[in-house]
Design a protein around this motif. Structure first.
Motif, short mmCIF file in Angstrom:
data_model
loop_
_atom_site.label_atom_id
_atom_site.label_comp_id
_atom_site.label_asym_id
_atom_site.label_seq_id
_atom_site.Cartn_x
_atom_site.Cartn_y
_atom_site.Cartn_z
N VAL A 1 0.83 -1.20 0.00
CA VAL A 1 0.00 0.00 0.00
C VAL A 1 0.87 1.26 0.00
CG1 VAL A 1 -1.64 1.35 1.38
CG2 VAL A 1 -2.01 -1.10 1.04
N ALA A 2 1.91 1.25 0.82
CA ALA A 2 2.75 2.44 0.97
C ALA A 2 3.65 2.69 -0.25
CB ALA A 2 3.60 2.32 2.22
N ARG A 3 4.12 1.63 -0.88
CA ARG A 3 5.12 1.80 -1.95
C ARG A 3 4.57 1.54 -3.35
NH1 ARG A 3 10.45 2.46 0.18
NH2 ARG A 3 10.01 3.09 2.31
N VAL A 4 3.95 0.41 -3.55
CA VAL A 4 3.56 0.01 -4.91
C VAL A 4 2.22 0.65 -5.29
CG1 VAL A 4 3.02 -1.94 -6.43
CG2 VAL A 4 4.83 -2.15 -4.69
N ASP A 5 1.21 0.51 -4.46
CA ASP A 5 -0.12 1.04 -4.79
C ASP A 5 -0.08 2.55 -4.93
OD1 ASP A 5 -2.94 0.44 -5.23
OD2 ASP A 5 -3.27 1.58 -3.38
N LYS A 6 0.74 3.19 -4.16
CA LYS A 6 0.90 4.64 -4.23
C LYS A 6 1.37 5.06 -5.63
CE LYS A 6 3.39 8.23 -1.68
NZ LYS A 6 4.32 8.47 -0.58
N VAL A 7 2.34 4.33 -6.17
CA VAL A 7 2.85 4.59 -7.51
C VAL A 7 1.78 4.29 -8.56
CG1 VAL A 7 4.57 3.88 -9.23
CG2 VAL A 7 5.23 4.20 -6.85
N LEU A 8 1.05 3.20 -8.37
CA LEU A 8 -0.01 2.85 -9.33
C LEU A 8 -1.11 3.91 -9.37
CD1 LEU A 8 -0.42 -0.99 -8.66
CD2 LEU A 8 0.62 0.11 -10.65
N ARG A 9 -1.46 4.46 -8.21
CA ARG A 9 -2.50 5.50 -8.17
C ARG A 9 -2.05 6.75 -8.90
NH1 ARG A 9 -3.26 6.54 -2.56
NH2 ARG A 9 -1.99 4.78 -2.03
N LYS A 10 -0.77 7.10 -8.77
CA LYS A 10 -0.26 8.28 -9.46
C LYS A 10 -0.25 8.06 -10.97
CE LYS A 10 2.63 10.13 -5.81
NZ LYS A 10 4.01 10.41 -5.38
N ALA A 11 0.02 6.82 -11.40
CA ALA A 11 0.11 6.49 -12.82
C ALA A 11 -1.28 6.42 -13.49
CB ALA A 11 0.84 5.18 -13.03
N SER A 12 -2.31 6.15 -12.70
CA SER A 12 -3.64 5.97 -13.34
C SER A 12 -4.40 7.26 -13.49
CB SER A 12 -4.47 4.98 -12.55
OG SER A 12 -4.77 5.46 -11.25
#
Length: 178
Positions: free
Chosen positions: A167-178
């Motif tokens: 949640v802190a590292r990967v999902d955060k990046v995915l949310r910014k990319a979408s």
């Protein structure tokens, strides 16, 4: 865990497809690995958790189902694919549902009940398939259940920490990319 954070549509489908493919690749690696097969199958179960966190519970079930069914067809060691289907792949969704219970004791009672149901199925129904690696000291059922429950609690706590990292590292990046 459990709220969809990734947008709807093609991006979400692509994410779930990639996670299912990664889960299947790791599941295949468990079959060709000379050691640590159980641990590698457990790692394969991390990817449905990513689908649950980023795209919702339904996406997690889809990731789990796709990887599990393809695993039964493509993975040489069917026991690993079956173990994924019975527990490690399914656990992220069960965990998400059980952690919605209003009290911590009810949550842990549900988690332990789910784990012990799978362990009972493996012990009594599929013992020759799943438990041939047990040391001779652990041939008594009560020893298997005691050791299994301790290992499960440690696994679940570690799994929660891994989800927090996602949640802190990967999902955060995915949310910014979408």
């Amino acid at each position: 865990m459990g709220r969809a954070r990734f947008g709807k549509g093609a991006g979400q489908i692509a994410l779930v497809g990639v996670l299912a493919a990664l889960s299947l690749i790791v599941l295949y690696l468990s079959a060709v690995s000379p050691a640590a097969q159980l641990g590698i199958v457990a790692i394969a179960g991390v990817f449905p958790a990513g689908a649950v966190v980023s795209a919702g519970l339904g996406a997690g079930f889809f990731c789990y189902g796709a990887a599990g069914l393809l695993g039964l067809l493509l993975v040489p060691d069917k026991a690993n694919a079956l173990l994924y289907l019975l527990f490690f792949g399914l656990w992220p969704m069960l965990k998400s549902l059980l952690e919605r219970l209003p009290s911590r004791p009810a949550e842990w009672a549900g988690k332990l009940a789910a784990f012990n149901a799978v362990l009972t199925l493996c012990w009594f129904g599929l013992k020759a398939l799943f438990l041939p690696f047990l040391p001779s000291a652990l041939t008594a059922a009560w020893m298997v259940y005691a050791a299994g429950n301790v290992a499960f609690v440690i696994y679940d706590i570690g799994f929660s920490k891994l989800i927090a990292f996602y949640v802190a590292r990967v999902d955060k990046v995915l949310r910014k990319a979408s």
